[in-house]
Design an enzyme around this catalytic site. Sequence first.
Site, PDB file in Angstrom:
ATOM      1  N   LYS A  21       0.841  -1.204   0.000  1.00  0.00           N
ATOM      2  CA  LYS A  21       0.000   0.000   0.000  1.00  0.00           C
ATOM      3  C   LYS A  21       0.875   1.252   0.000  1.00  0.00           C
ATOM      4  O   LYS A  21       1.461   1.629   1.004  1.00  0.00           O
ATOM      5  CB  LYS A  21      -0.925   0.059   1.220  1.00  0.00           C
TER       6      LYS A  21
ATOM      7  N   GLU B 253       9.838   0.838  10.578  1.00  0.00           N
ATOM      8  CA  GLU B 253      10.844   1.807  10.121  1.00  0.00           C
ATOM      9  C   GLU B 253      10.251   3.188  10.327  1.00  0.00           C
ATOM     10  O   GLU B 253       9.406   3.629   9.540  1.00  0.00           O
ATOM     11  CB  GLU B 253      11.160   1.577   8.632  1.00  0.00           C
TER      12      GLU B 253
ATOM     13  N   CYS C 147      13.758  10.112   6.286  1.00  0.00           N
ATOM     14  CA  CYS C 147      13.755   9.619   7.672  1.00  0.00           C
ATOM     15  C   CYS C 147      15.134   9.735   8.282  1.00  0.00           C
ATOM     16  O   CYS C 147      15.289  10.052   9.451  1.00  0.00           O
ATOM     17  CB  CYS C 147      13.302   8.172   7.690  1.00  0.00           C
TER      18      CYS C 147
ATOM     19  N   GLU D 258      11.003  15.684  14.938  1.00  0.00           N
ATOM     20  CA  GLU D 258      11.274  15.530  13.509  1.00  0.00           C
ATOM     21  C   GLU D 258      10.446  16.569  12.743  1.00  0.00           C
ATOM     22  O   GLU D 258       9.214  16.540  12.803  1.00  0.00           O
ATOM     23  CB  GLU D 258      10.873  14.117  13.069  1.00  0.00           C
TER      24      GLU D 258
HETATM   25  P1  NAD Z   1       2.652   8.421   7.770  1.00  0.00           P
HETATM   26  O1  NAD Z   1       2.934   7.671   9.026  1.00  0.00           O
HETATM   27  O2  NAD Z   1       1.676   9.522   7.819  1.00  0.00           O
HETATM   28  O3  NAD Z   1       2.128   7.428   6.625  1.00  0.00           O
HETATM   29  C1  NAD Z   1       2.873   6.287   6.237  1.00  0.00           C
HETATM   30  C2  NAD Z   1       1.932   5.299   5.564  1.00  0.00           C
HETATM   31  O4  NAD Z   1       0.975   4.868   6.519  1.00  0.00           O
HETATM   32  C3  NAD Z   1       1.127   5.872   4.384  1.00  0.00           C
HETATM   33  O5  NAD Z   1       1.003   4.890   3.389  1.00  0.00           O
HETATM   34  C4  NAD Z   1      -0.215   6.161   5.015  1.00  0.00           C
HETATM   35  O6  NAD Z   1      -1.283   6.140   4.088  1.00  0.00           O
HETATM   36  C5  NAD Z   1      -0.337   5.029   6.008  1.00  0.00           C
HETATM   37  N1  NAD Z   1      -1.234   5.295   7.137  1.00  0.00           N
HETATM   38  C6  NAD Z   1      -1.599   6.486   7.677  1.00  0.00           C
HETATM   39  N2  NAD Z   1      -2.432   6.297   8.717  1.00  0.00           N
HETATM   40  C7  NAD Z   1      -2.613   4.974   8.841  1.00  0.00           C
HETATM   41  C8  NAD Z   1      -3.335   4.148   9.752  1.00  0.00           C
HETATM   42  N3  NAD Z   1      -4.062   4.681  10.730  1.00  0.00           N
HETATM   43  N4  NAD Z   1      -3.270   2.814   9.606  1.00  0.00           N
HETATM   44  C9  NAD Z   1      -2.501   2.247   8.639  1.00  0.00           C
HETATM   45  N5  NAD Z   1      -1.796   2.972   7.748  1.00  0.00           N
HETATM   46  C10 NAD Z   1      -1.844   4.313   7.847  1.00  0.00           C
HETATM   47  O7  NAD Z   1       4.076   8.923   7.242  1.00  0.00           O
HETATM   48  P2  NAD Z   1       4.397   9.823   5.975  1.00  0.00           P
HETATM   49  O8  NAD Z   1       3.982  11.230   6.264  1.00  0.00           O
HETATM   50  O9  NAD Z   1       3.904   9.174   4.735  1.00  0.00           O
HETATM   51  O10 NAD Z   1       5.998   9.721   5.941  1.00  0.00           O
HETATM   52  C11 NAD Z   1       6.809  10.468   6.776  1.00  0.00           C
HETATM   53  C12 NAD Z   1       7.284   9.680   7.978  1.00  0.00           C
HETATM   54  O11 NAD Z   1       7.848   8.436   7.555  1.00  0.00           O
HETATM   55  C13 NAD Z   1       8.402  10.379   8.725  1.00  0.00           C
HETATM   56  O12 NAD Z   1       8.211  10.247  10.116  1.00  0.00           O
HETATM   57  C14 NAD Z   1       9.648   9.630   8.291  1.00  0.00           C
HETATM   58  O13 NAD Z   1      10.734   9.705   9.187  1.00  0.00           O
HETATM   59  C15 NAD Z   1       9.121   8.250   8.163  1.00  0.00           C
HETATM   60  N6  NAD Z   1       9.988   7.449   7.293  1.00  0.00           N
HETATM   61  C16 NAD Z   1      10.759   6.454   7.828  1.00  0.00           C
HETATM   62  C17 NAD Z   1      11.626   5.721   7.023  1.00  0.00           C
HETATM   63  C18 NAD Z   1      12.510   4.636   7.574  1.00  0.00           C
HETATM   64  O14 NAD Z   1      12.956   3.793   6.800  1.00  0.00           O
HETATM   65  N7  NAD Z   1      12.783   4.583   8.867  1.00  0.00           N
HETATM   66  C19 NAD Z   1      11.685   5.989   5.649  1.00  0.00           C
HETATM   67  C20 NAD Z   1      10.890   7.009   5.135  1.00  0.00           C
HETATM   68  C21 NAD Z   1      10.032   7.721   5.967  1.00  0.00           C
END
Ligand code: NAD
Length: 482
Positions: A173, A248, A282, A382
Amino acid sequence: MVEGLIIDGQRVNASDGQTFDVYDPSSGEVLASVAKATKADITRAVQSAHAALASKAWGGILPAERGRIMLRIAQAIRDRAEELAMLESRDNGKPLRQARTDVQVASRYFEFFGGAADKIMGHTIPLGPGFLDYTVREPIGVSAQIVPWNYPIQIGARGVAPALAAGCAVVLKPSSEAPMTALRLGEIALACGLPPGVLNVVPGTGSEAGVALASDPDINQLTFTGSVEVGIAVAKMAADNVVPVVMELGGKSPNVVFADADLDLTVQGVTNAIFQNAGQTCSAGSRLLVERKAHDALVERLAARARAMRVGPGVSDPDMGPIISKRQLETIERYVQIGKGEGAEIAAGGERPSGASLGRGFYYAPTLLDRVAPDMRVAQEEIFGPVLAIITFDDLEEAVALANRSQYGLVAGVWTRDINKAMAVSSRIKAGQVYINTYGAGGGVELPFGGYKKSGYGREKGLESLVSYTQVKNVCVKFAAV
Ligand code: NAD
C-alpha cells in the site's frame, strides 16, 4: 483515465468505484486520478496473495527461478529508468537526479535480493548419534507493506524485493500522496513473469486501506515505514492478530563535527544529509553538533551553500525541489516559528522562496537554525523539511551525550580526521547506522538499516532483512543404526 489497483494480476477499479487525485507538488496541479482501495479491495488482495502462495507457479517455483524473475524486474526497471524517474519527480517533487538515483537503487534491490533467492539456508544442529536435526527457513507468507511518500519506488522495492526472494507474496500500500511509481513497479513485475497475486498494489488512504491492511486477520507479516504515531497504531492492530512487524519510523539524526574534520568534505556531507529530498528523509542529518572551535567557519560555509541552492520544480533538476504538500509546508513554517520563539537564530532561509518558476508549488528555502539549545522542540522533534538545527559542544563526552539526547536513533554521522575519536564516538552512539566522514552510501542496499529507540525495530536492506520474511522450522529426525 483512472490508474487502477493491481490485484491478482489485473488492473481494477476500486470496489466502490471511488478515486482520489494525486498532485504535483511543484505546481499544485492534479497529476493523476487513482483508484482508492476499499476494505473489500484489501481483503481481495490478501486472498489473492494467499492463492499465489498456494499455487505451483509461485509456491512450487524453484528458488533459482524466483531469482531469475527478480533479475528481469531489475533490468526492466533500468530499461524504463528515465520514465520512472520523471514520474517519481513529478509525483513527489524531488529533483530529477535524485529520482534517477532512487530508480537505480530500486533496481539494485531486485538485483541484490534476486541473487539471494537461492541462498537462503538453514543449519544442522549436532544432537549426537541417531539424530539428524536441521532448520529450514520457510517464507513467512503474505507480507503487508505500508510505505510513505518520500521515497516511493526505493522504499517499495526495499520491502518487496527481500519478501519475494524469501518466497512470500506481497500486498503493497503506497501513500496516497505519491502512489504512481509503486503501480508501475507492479506492472513491471507482471510483465517480467511474476505470477498474478504475488505482488498486489493497492493505493489508498491510511484511514481506510491502511487500517484494513494492518488489521487484516490473514496477513502473516507487516512492514511499516512512516511516522512514529501511525507506527504505534499499526503495531497495535497487528498485535491483535499476532502478526510480526518491522517498524521503520522517524529520526532526528545527528552529524557530529569535530574541529579537526576536513571542512570541504564536511560541508558537502552535512548539506546533502539535510537538504536531499528537501529534508523529507527519515535518515536526514537534521541535527548538526559542531565543536565550538569550528562553529563559525562551518556555519558560514553552510549558510553560503544553502543560500546558493537553486529551488524549483523537480523536473527542472534544481538543487532542491518542493515540499510534498501544503500541509507539510505549513508544518515546516510552524516549526521555524517555534524555533525562533525558543531563541534560535536564522543563519539562512527561514521563509518561502519567491520566483516566477515556483508558481503555486509548495516551496521552502534551505534553512539553518543556529544557536539551538539541545532541549528545544526544533532539536528534539522531527520537522521533516529542509531545516537544520545547529548545536555546539566542547568535548567528545558532550558530543556523545548530545547525540544520544533524542528519542530517536536511526542514523548518525561523525566527521573527524582522528580515527580513534571516530571509533570512540561510533561505538557509543545509539543508532542503527553510523557513518564516518560520509553520510549514506548511495542507497545502502547492502547495509542493514533500521532504528534504535523510537526509530523502530527490525532491519531492512542487506541480507539481514531476509530474517523478517522467513520463519524457521526445526526438523528433528531420529533414526536407528542398521
Ligand atoms: P505516515 O505515518 O503519515 O504514513 C505512512 C503510511 O501509513 C502511508 O502509506 C499512510 O497512508 C499510512 N497510514 C496512515 N495512517 C494509517 C493508519 N491509521 N493505519 C494504517 N496505515 C496508515 O508517514 P508519511 O507522512 O507518509 O511519511 C513520513 C514519515 O515516515 C516520517 O516520520 C519519516 O521519518 C518516516 N519514514 C521512515 C523511514 C525509515 O525507513 N525509517 C523511511 C521514510 C520515511
